[in-house]
Structures are given as C-alpha cells and as structure tokens.
Design an enzyme around this catalytic site. Structure first.
Site, PDB file in Angstrom:
ATOM      1  N   ASN A   1       9.574-105.586 -49.222  1.00 48.64           N
ATOM      2  CA  ASN A   1       8.763-104.727 -50.096  1.00 48.64           C
ATOM      3  C   ASN A   1       7.950-103.810 -49.191  1.00 48.64           C
ATOM      4  OD1 ASN A   1       7.009-103.560 -51.883  1.00 48.64           O
ATOM      5  ND2 ASN A   1       5.964-105.475 -52.461  1.00 48.64           N
ATOM      6  N   TRP A   2       8.370-102.552 -49.142  1.00 49.65           N
ATOM      7  CA  TRP A   2       7.694-101.613 -48.225  1.00 49.65           C
ATOM      8  C   TRP A   2       6.329-101.182 -48.748  1.00 49.65           C
ATOM      9  CZ3 TRP A   2      11.805 -97.509 -46.257  1.00 49.65           C
ATOM     10  CH2 TRP A   2      12.810 -98.184 -45.530  1.00 49.65           C
TER      11      TRP A   2
ATOM     12  N   GLY B   1       6.467-108.385 -46.914  1.00 50.03           N
ATOM     13  CA  GLY B   1       5.688-107.160 -46.907  1.00 50.03           C
ATOM     14  C   GLY B   1       5.637-106.562 -45.504  1.00 50.03           C
ATOM     15  N   GLY B   2       4.538-106.796 -44.811  1.00 51.51           N
ATOM     16  CA  GLY B   2       4.289-106.184 -43.501  1.00 51.51           C
ATOM     17  C   GLY B   2       5.454-106.287 -42.526  1.00 51.51           C
TER      18      GLY B   2
ATOM     19  N   SER C   1       2.779-113.294 -46.049  1.00 55.16           N
ATOM     20  CA  SER C   1       2.667-113.439 -44.600  1.00 55.16           C
ATOM     21  C   SER C   1       3.853-114.167 -43.959  1.00 55.16           C
ATOM     22  CB  SER C   1       1.346-114.123 -44.226  1.00 55.16           C
ATOM     23  OG  SER C   1       0.249-113.330 -44.660  1.00 55.16           O
TER      24      SER C   1
HETATM   25  P1  13P Z   1       2.939-109.680 -46.632  1.00 53.04           P
HETATM   26  O1  13P Z   1       4.279-110.209 -46.128  1.00 53.04           O
HETATM   27  O2  13P Z   1       2.481-108.460 -45.927  1.00 53.04           O
HETATM   28  O3  13P Z   1       1.920-110.768 -46.736  1.00 53.04           O
HETATM   29  O4  13P Z   1       3.214-109.194 -48.163  1.00 53.04           O
HETATM   30  C1  13P Z   1       3.864-110.047 -49.032  1.00 53.04           C
HETATM   31  C2  13P Z   1       4.162-109.282 -50.266  1.00 53.04           C
HETATM   32  O5  13P Z   1       3.264-108.916 -51.008  1.00 53.04           O
HETATM   33  C3  13P Z   1       5.571-108.957 -50.546  1.00 53.04           C
HETATM   34  O6  13P Z   1       5.728-108.461 -51.842  1.00 53.04           O
END
Ligand code: 13P
Length: 250
Positions: free
Chosen positions: A9-10, A233-234, A212
């Site tokens: 998820n960018w 995410g990140g 995370s």
């Molecule tokens: P992170 O991996 O940055 O914690 O984000 C998770 C997320 O919200 C994916 O949709």
C-alpha cells in the site's frame, strides 16, 4: 485452498516519475514462492502503473473507491472507473480512511457491495486501536468491524474477499504485533467466520497482517499458521525491502 498474498500500500506517495522508477526496480526482482503480489499506487498512477506492469505477475490495485456508480461526488472514483483503467482489486476500510475521512462500517458495507457487484476483489482492512487492546476489547472490536461491513453477504462472496488485520497501533509506528498476537487474532477471525458461515469459508479466506512489517520480521510473522501474507506500507516503497518481504513467504 487459500492463497498467499503480499500487497504494498503506497498510500499518498510517489508521483509519475517516482512510480516509474519504483516499478522499474520492482521488475528487477522475482518471487521465489507461490504468492500473489500486489501494489496499490495513488489513483493518478493506476493507469500508468498497470500499463508498465502488463505481462508481469504484479497486480495493480486501488487504495479506495466510492460506493456510487457515478454522480455528484466531487473528487471521488467509482468501481467502474477503476475497472476502466484495468484495476480489478480495491483496498477498503483502511484505518487511515476510517480515521481521517470518517469511513464507517455502514458506509464501508456500501462500498463492499458496489465492489462485489462490479466483480471486483476486495482487500478489506480492519483492526483495533491501542486503547481497545489495553482494555482487552480487541477481539470484540474486530468482530464488530467485520460483522457490520461483511456479514450481510452470502458465503460465496468471500471468494472475492481478502481480509487484512491491521492493528492501528502498529501502523507506521515501528511497533509490530508479535507473531503470536497476529496468530491469535487471525485464528479468532477464522472462528468467527466458522460461526457465521461455515468451515470452508473460514479455511479458504486469506487473512493478511499489516503494521510495520519489514524484511527483518516478515518471516516470523508469515510462519504463523493463520497468517497468509501481509499488507505492507513503508517497506513497500523500496523494491528490495518489498521483495524481501514477498519472499519471506514459504
Ligand atoms: P506500515 O507497514 O508502514 O506500518 O503500514 C501498514 C499499512 O497501513 C498498510 O496498509
């Protein structure tokens, strides 16, 4: 049989040149096991990303959509618009949409209906906040979220639904649910599906963990029996990290 999925998820990152660069990097990597790989760029990049990834085994998916087919909803995008740019899967219910754009279980159930009516697959997100977990309410909060948005559906609809458990306190914080906490929740979700539907719905639905996930912790989280992959995410903004996570699935 349920499938393994890792989806990136960018969020609101990457313009067109950055999207081109990241996709070029992603194309240099290969998956080493049976896993579906997805990326969710911003709406402005969906068409271009789909074109760039034609013929690859990375699916381009959307981060959100509106429930209406069309109409006076300034700034919104419908399921048929997504389909017209080649997108067949949409993330719904992300905690950031719930927190910042007032998405409720009720409005989400309308989005769910629209996506399914349009023949799309849904990555449906849910998860408790820190105060819910501290109050030992995490399971009931998650059950309510799933129930309100999904339990009006027939069992057959779950063929087109991927669930994503994302505890809000673990998103972008560097704090991850422990593999045991993830497993416990995913197992609870499957039990909830057995009670509402049947064993085969529960066995066949893929349940991703998000919050995370990094190359350093992915293998342990994915090794849990009821964890079928991740929503990232990140770490999805770096091709090497993303594919290290994709290939942590065995
Ligand atoms: P992170 O991996 O940055 O914690 O984000 C998770 C997320 O919200 C994916 O949709």
């Amino acid at each position: 049989m349920r499938k393994h999925v890792v989806a990136g998820n960018w969020k609101m990152n990457n313009d067109i040149p950055q999207t081109e660069a990241l996709i070029q990097d992603l194309k240099r990597h290969a998956k080493t096991s049976e896993v579906e790989v997805m990326i969710a760029p911003s709406a402005t990049n969906l068409w271009h990303a789909s074109e760039l990834l034609k013929g690859s085994d990375i699916e381009v998916i959307a981060q959100n959509m509106h429930f209406a087919e069309n109409g006076a909803f300034t700034g919104e995008i419908s399921a048929s618009m997504l389909k017209s740019v080649g997108v067949k899967t949409v993330i719904l219910g992300h905690s950031e949409r719930r927190a910042y754009y007032n998405e409720t279980d009720k409005s989400l159930s309308k989005k769910v209906n629209s996506a399914l009516d349009n023949g799309m697959t849904i990555v449906f997100c849910f998860g408790e906040e820190l105060q819910d977990r501290k109050a030992d309410m995490h399971q009931s909060v998650v059950k309510d979220q799933i129930q309100s948005a999904l339990f009006h559906l027939d069992a057959s609809a779950f063929k087109n639904i991927i669930l994503a458990y994302e505890p809000v306190w673990a998103i972008g914080t560097g704090e991850t649910a422990s593999p045991d906490q993830a497993q416990e929740m995913h197992h609870f979700i499957r039990n909830t599906l057995v009670n509402q539907y049947n064993q085969s719905v529960a066995d066949d639905v893929s349940i991703l963990y998000g919050g995370s996930v990094k190359p350093s912790n992915a293998k342990e989280i994915f090794s849990k029996q009821d964890v079928d992959g991740g929503l990232i995410g990140g770490a999805a903004l770096n091709a090497e990290d993303f594919f290290a996570i994709v290939n942590a699935i065995s």
